[in-house]
Design an enzyme around this catalytic site. Structure first.
Site, PDB file in Angstrom:
ATOM      1  N   TRP A   1     -32.230 -39.156  35.416  1.00  0.00           N
ATOM      2  CA  TRP A   1     -31.536 -39.425  34.149  1.00  0.00           C
ATOM      3  C   TRP A   1     -32.202 -38.698  32.995  1.00  0.00           C
ATOM      4  O   TRP A   1     -31.524 -38.161  32.118  1.00  0.00           O
ATOM      5  CB  TRP A   1     -31.445 -40.931  33.891  1.00  0.00           C
ATOM      6  CG  TRP A   1     -30.534 -41.620  34.862  1.00  0.00           C
ATOM      7  CD1 TRP A   1     -30.874 -42.598  35.751  1.00  0.00           C
ATOM      8  CD2 TRP A   1     -29.126 -41.367  35.070  1.00  0.00           C
ATOM      9  NE1 TRP A   1     -29.777 -42.967  36.497  1.00  0.00           N
ATOM     10  CE2 TRP A   1     -28.705 -42.225  36.100  1.00  0.00           C
ATOM     11  CE3 TRP A   1     -28.209 -40.501  34.485  1.00  0.00           C
ATOM     12  CZ2 TRP A   1     -27.383 -42.256  36.553  1.00  0.00           C
ATOM     13  CZ3 TRP A   1     -26.900 -40.515  34.940  1.00  0.00           C
ATOM     14  CH2 TRP A   1     -26.504 -41.382  35.957  1.00  0.00           C
TER      15      TRP A   1
ATOM     16  N   ASP B   1     -33.949 -43.920  26.464  1.00  0.00           N
ATOM     17  CA  ASP B   1     -32.853 -44.446  27.277  1.00  0.00           C
ATOM     18  C   ASP B   1     -33.412 -45.698  27.958  1.00  0.00           C
ATOM     19  O   ASP B   1     -34.295 -45.601  28.809  1.00  0.00           O
ATOM     20  CB  ASP B   1     -32.443 -43.381  28.299  1.00  0.00           C
ATOM     21  CG  ASP B   1     -31.390 -43.883  29.294  1.00  0.00           C
ATOM     22  OD1 ASP B   1     -31.030 -45.079  29.253  1.00  0.00           O
ATOM     23  OD2 ASP B   1     -30.941 -43.057  30.112  1.00  0.00           O
TER      24      ASP B   1
ATOM     25  N   LYS C   1     -26.104 -52.204  33.494  1.00  0.00           N
ATOM     26  CA  LYS C   1     -27.301 -52.472  34.279  1.00  0.00           C
ATOM     27  C   LYS C   1     -27.805 -53.897  34.018  1.00  0.00           C
ATOM     28  O   LYS C   1     -27.942 -54.670  34.938  1.00  0.00           O
ATOM     29  CB  LYS C   1     -28.406 -51.449  33.963  1.00  0.00           C
ATOM     30  CG  LYS C   1     -27.965 -49.995  34.050  1.00  0.00           C
ATOM     31  CD  LYS C   1     -27.694 -49.541  35.472  1.00  0.00           C
ATOM     32  CE  LYS C   1     -26.882 -48.266  35.560  1.00  0.00           C
ATOM     33  NZ  LYS C   1     -27.512 -47.061  35.056  1.00  0.00           N
TER      34      LYS C   1
END
Ligand SMILES: *Cc1c(COP(=O)(O)O)cnc(C)c1O
Length: 362
Positions: free
Chosen positions: A101, A171, A195
């Site tokens: 990511w 993030d 999430k």
């Protein structure tokens, strides 16, 4: 009805209490005669939903008053572009690459300016967090970027990098609200809801006000300017109304559990059960450096692909689902977010113990 223990990395398990409440309110939300899916985002009913969601989130994270809380769309991935578009005044940014990511965010930023990778853990399949105490931060960097919890690899920054005075952008998709954080240490934090917070379709961004500017990169879409969304209180266009409503319920659930201090304790206990088992197991091993272990995502392997596949199949039959690891790591991954009950982790550890007895290492 029978519910399973869902160990998916995302979209992931939600608190059962929240789902039950939403089910009760499905046809008639508090006497308005409509589902929240059917109400106007300009209605007073929704004003109250989004207002309470923001207030509860601010309370949970102790968000300082000079930070805006935005409810956005487009997934965390869209923020990989929005961040450079809004923040790259000098067109220079430094990225710490600790997984896929972070790497994707870095590649995306490189489309808009000079994005430099100043540290990486790719040399050992992202199985650790590099030392970030004395990084070669660019003197003209607009920000330093991290992915705080690496969902795929199961590592987490236990201390934030020394950014040498530059703004930190993080993030936090897979560790949002899993423990208390000091929001002041970040310029921007953002995360996809699916999430640890709510359904897919909502991205929460918390941004220090001085970083919300008009002088964004030329060509920045109106929708991606933080100023557009901040000025409109996240209601510039139609927001993901139902998703924000569920996020709001999760925030209330978290408050009722005792807030983030209590969640951290519970998450440490849950992860501890699993890591302690892995550390004494003859069959299963964790894949990351102990000091960098995530409380949220726990990858593990047996070292034998067929045994891994058999384990995932048998676990599924036992009601322990979505344990297959990410294709880049292989093996298994148990995501044990806030909403995974301790009983789910206990069931997993029991099952692993039983499996190990039935499949002795040769
Ligand atoms: C899942 C995930 C993403 C991607 O999120 P989308 O909402 O699908 O764009 C980005 N970063 C992290 C850390 C993730 O776990």
């Amino acid at each position: 009805m029978s519910r399973v223990y869902n160990f998916s990395a995302g979209p992931a398990v939600l608190p059962e209490e929240v789902l039950r409440e939403a089910a009760e309110e499905m046809l008639d939300y508090r006497g308005c005669g409509m589902s929240v899916m059917e109400i106007s985002h300009r209605s007073s009913v929704f004003d109250q939903i989004i207002g309470e969601a923001e207030a509860d989130l601010r309370e949970l994270l102790a968000v300082p008053s000079n930070y805006k809380v935005l409810f956005l769309q487009g997934g965390a991935y869209t923020q990989f572009a929005a961040v450079p578009m809004n923040l790259m005044k000098n067109k220079v940014a430094d990225y710490i690459v600790t997984g896929q990511w972070a790497k994707k965010a870095w590649k995306e930023a490189a489309r808009y300016g000079k994005a430099k990778c100043i540290a990486s853990s790719e040399d050992r399949t992202f199985s650790y967090i590099p030392d970030c105490s004395d990084l070669p931060v660019s003197p003209d960097a607009d920000y330093v970027y991290i992915c705080e919890n690496n969902t795929i690899y199961g590592t987490k920054f236990k201390t934030l990098p020394d950014t040498k005075g530059k703004d930190l952008v993080a993030d936090v998709s897979s560790c949002f609200l899993s423990e208390p954080v000091d929001v002041k240490r970040y310029g921007v934090m953002f995360g996809g809801a699916q999430k640890n917070i709510g359904p897919a379709g909502v991205v929460v961004a918390i941004i220090r006000e001085d970083l919300i500017r008009e002088d964004v990169l030329p060509g920045t879409p109106t929708m991606l300017m933080y100023k557009t969304q901040a000025d409109a209180g996240s209601l510039f266009n139609t927001p993901p109304v139902y998703g924000i409503y569920i996020c709001g319920k999760v925030f209330k659930w978290l408050k009722a559990q005792g807030g983030l201090v209590a969640m951290k304790k519970r998450n440490e206990e849950k992860a501890g059960l699993l890591y302690d088992f892995l550390d004494q197991s003859r069959l299963f091993q964790g894949t990351v450096e102990k000091k960098d272990r995530s409380l949220m995502n726990v990858p593990f392997v047996t070292g034998n692909k067929e045994v891994d596949a058999l384990f995932v199949r048998e676990a599924e039959s036992a009601g322990l689902v979505n344990l297959k690891g990410h294709r880049s790591v292989g093996g298994m991954r148990a995501s044990i977010y806030n909403a995974m009950p301790r009983a789910g982790v206990e069931a997993l550890v029991d099952f692993m113990g039983d499996f190990e007895e039935r499949h002795p290492v040769s």
